[in-house]
Scaffold this motif. Sequence first.
Motif, PDB file in Angstrom:
ATOM      1  N   UNK A   1       0.860  -1.176   0.000  1.00  0.00           N
ATOM      2  CA  UNK A   1       0.000   0.000   0.000  1.00  0.00           C
ATOM      3  C   UNK A   1       0.903   1.235   0.000  1.00  0.00           C
ATOM      4  N   UNK A   2       0.340   2.411   0.184  1.00  0.00           N
ATOM      5  CA  UNK A   2       1.164   3.624   0.186  1.00  0.00           C
ATOM      6  C   UNK A   2       2.068   3.669   1.413  1.00  0.00           C
ATOM      7  N   UNK A   3       3.324   4.092   1.257  1.00  0.00           N
ATOM      8  CA  UNK A   3       4.176   4.273   2.429  1.00  0.00           C
ATOM      9  C   UNK A   3       3.727   5.480   3.243  1.00  0.00           C
ATOM     10  N   UNK A   4       3.913   5.397   4.548  1.00  0.00           N
ATOM     11  CA  UNK A   4       3.524   6.483   5.446  1.00  0.00           C
ATOM     12  C   UNK A   4       4.634   6.709   6.470  1.00  0.00           C
ATOM     13  N   UNK A   5       4.541   7.802   7.184  1.00  0.00           N
ATOM     14  CA  UNK A   5       5.461   8.043   8.303  1.00  0.00           C
ATOM     15  C   UNK A   5       4.661   8.401   9.540  1.00  0.00           C
ATOM     16  N   UNK A   6       4.930   7.674  10.610  1.00  0.00           N
ATOM     17  CA  UNK A   6       4.282   7.869  11.908  1.00  0.00           C
ATOM     18  C   UNK A   6       5.102   8.853  12.734  1.00  0.00           C
TER      19      UNK A   6
ATOM     20  N   UNK B   1      -0.793  -6.300  11.734  1.00  0.00           N
ATOM     21  CA  UNK B   1      -2.108  -5.690  11.488  1.00  0.00           C
ATOM     22  C   UNK B   1      -1.907  -4.262  11.002  1.00  0.00           C
ATOM     23  N   UNK B   2      -2.991  -3.658  10.539  1.00  0.00           N
ATOM     24  CA  UNK B   2      -2.947  -2.252  10.157  1.00  0.00           C
ATOM     25  C   UNK B   2      -2.455  -1.413  11.332  1.00  0.00           C
ATOM     26  N   UNK B   3      -1.592  -0.446  11.046  1.00  0.00           N
ATOM     27  CA  UNK B   3      -1.078   0.436  12.090  1.00  0.00           C
ATOM     28  C   UNK B   3      -1.981   1.632  12.298  1.00  0.00           C
ATOM     29  N   UNK B   4      -1.956   2.151  13.501  1.00  0.00           N
ATOM     30  CA  UNK B   4      -2.739   3.322  13.874  1.00  0.00           C
ATOM     31  C   UNK B   4      -1.743   4.351  14.416  1.00  0.00           C
ATOM     32  N   UNK B   5      -1.601   5.519  13.810  1.00  0.00           N
ATOM     33  CA  UNK B   5      -2.552   6.273  12.992  1.00  0.00           C
ATOM     34  C   UNK B   5      -2.313   6.249  11.475  1.00  0.00           C
ATOM     35  N   UNK B   6      -1.348   5.468  10.971  1.00  0.00           N
ATOM     36  CA  UNK B   6      -1.075   5.486   9.535  1.00  0.00           C
ATOM     37  C   UNK B   6      -2.273   5.047   8.698  1.00  0.00           C
ATOM     38  N   UNK B   7      -3.028   4.050   9.202  1.00  0.00           N
ATOM     39  CA  UNK B   7      -4.171   3.529   8.444  1.00  0.00           C
ATOM     40  C   UNK B   7      -5.156   4.625   8.074  1.00  0.00           C
ATOM     41  N   UNK B   8      -5.390   5.544   8.998  1.00  0.00           N
ATOM     42  CA  UNK B   8      -6.369   6.594   8.768  1.00  0.00           C
ATOM     43  C   UNK B   8      -5.988   7.430   7.545  1.00  0.00           C
ATOM     44  N   UNK B   9      -4.689   7.712   7.386  1.00  0.00           N
ATOM     45  CA  UNK B   9      -4.228   8.490   6.238  1.00  0.00           C
ATOM     46  C   UNK B   9      -4.186   7.638   4.972  1.00  0.00           C
ATOM     47  N   UNK B  10      -3.662   6.422   5.076  1.00  0.00           N
ATOM     48  CA  UNK B  10      -3.509   5.563   3.892  1.00  0.00           C
ATOM     49  C   UNK B  10      -4.866   5.242   3.273  1.00  0.00           C
ATOM     50  N   UNK B  11      -5.846   4.854   4.084  1.00  0.00           N
ATOM     51  CA  UNK B  11      -7.146   4.481   3.532  1.00  0.00           C
ATOM     52  C   UNK B  11      -7.908   5.689   2.982  1.00  0.00           C
ATOM     53  N   UNK B  12      -7.573   6.889   3.459  1.00  0.00           N
ATOM     54  CA  UNK B  12      -8.207   8.093   2.908  1.00  0.00           C
ATOM     55  C   UNK B  12      -7.800   8.315   1.454  1.00  0.00           C
ATOM     56  N   UNK B  13      -6.677   7.723   1.050  1.00  0.00           N
ATOM     57  CA  UNK B  13      -6.174   7.892  -0.314  1.00  0.00           C
ATOM     58  C   UNK B  13      -6.564   6.738  -1.238  1.00  0.00           C
ATOM     59  N   UNK B  14      -7.193   5.707  -0.705  1.00  0.00           N
ATOM     60  CA  UNK B  14      -7.489   4.506  -1.492  1.00  0.00           C
ATOM     61  C   UNK B  14      -8.704   4.706  -2.390  1.00  0.00           C
TER      62      UNK B  14
END
Length: 418
Positions: free
Chosen positions: A201-206, A281-294
Amino acid sequence: MRVLVIGSGAREHALVNGLLRDPSVTEVVCAPGNAGIAVVTKTVPVDASSGAAVTELAQQLAADLVVIGPEVPLVLGVADALRAAGIPAFGPSRDAARIEGSKAFAKDVMAAAGVRTAHSEVVDNPAKLDAALDRFGPVWVVKDDGLAAGKGVVVTPDRFKAREHAAECLEIGHPVLLESFLDGPEVSLFCLVDGTTVVPLLPAQDHKRVGDGDTGPNTGGMGAYTPLPWLPDAMVDRIVTEVCEPVAAEMVKRGCGFSGLLYAGLAIGKDGPSVVEFNCRFGDPETQAVLAMLESPLGELLYATATGTLASVEKPRWKDGSAVTVVLAAENYPGRPRMGDVITGATGANVLHAGTTKRDEDGAVVSAGGRVVSVVGVGEDLVAARDAAYATLAGIKLPGGHFRSDIGLAAVEGRISI
């Protein structure tokens, strides 16, 4: 497709919202959920750590898919119970979840797979602690070798603080993992994994530290952003090829093939990616940003992963632009948070609830955990996404609440490079 989501945090709120956008999903139920999730879909109580209870609920609902959000049910084998009953489950088996549940197991898998990571040493006896600490530094990395909700890690140049954290872990019967410090910016890369099929999925930074400028103690995460303007596209391919695929193959070889979301936390140094940690599992808070872009249907991706057909599904499609998540936390978090405070203004599709509940006597939404809500901003670039997130946050009131004002700021100002 009827989907049951297990969990009660902002991660689960983001998963629920994503599933509700999928035309193939006819119903979403979240258990136990929270006050914000209850506004958008049905919530029901359940003991999320009980395989029997979750399976019984899934059968009552005639769920076609169960998505397990938190790590604890996975480490306890809830996905195994569902699969034994013939119910597709998104989440790894108990054996595979050891990639997060035991840092020593994860290190062993990485060593066998030839994956670059920090030098480490397990200490399970207080009498051996001081000698082990002497073999590390000048920056000490001390990890609780177990689940700690993202707060079991201390990174410090202060030997006393490192020893204090290690001693606390040993005192409660947990071994500790000492690691060499990995330099370079950190990246969270989520991958859907179905045996040896790995789809990033998209890379993110926590942002783990509680305070601006990465100050204060570690938390479960105070904010995140995606994508990463400073990370070359080719680096994601390297992470998949050099880290995620070899680990997935090694776990299949060991008879505990991974099915679900493999989260690689990495440091990107001059020699390339090195693993800081794995989560199951999905990480929190990265999931909130990644899924907003899906843009792709989320239910389709999760169902394909759960049923072993991921290789036949179209790769995820993404919106242009950026997303930023900012966490509003309760007073005293990451210590013992103050709870029961009324929160106002926490409404709208871009406000994802975590530690909230509805008060019986008057229906007011009150804080019920350390991280209370996540606010997601989406924009044409990182500057616009930050502006959107902080504008929404300005309208939310929580007595004693606090948040970081610098989520994604270092990237905006060009202060991150590899």
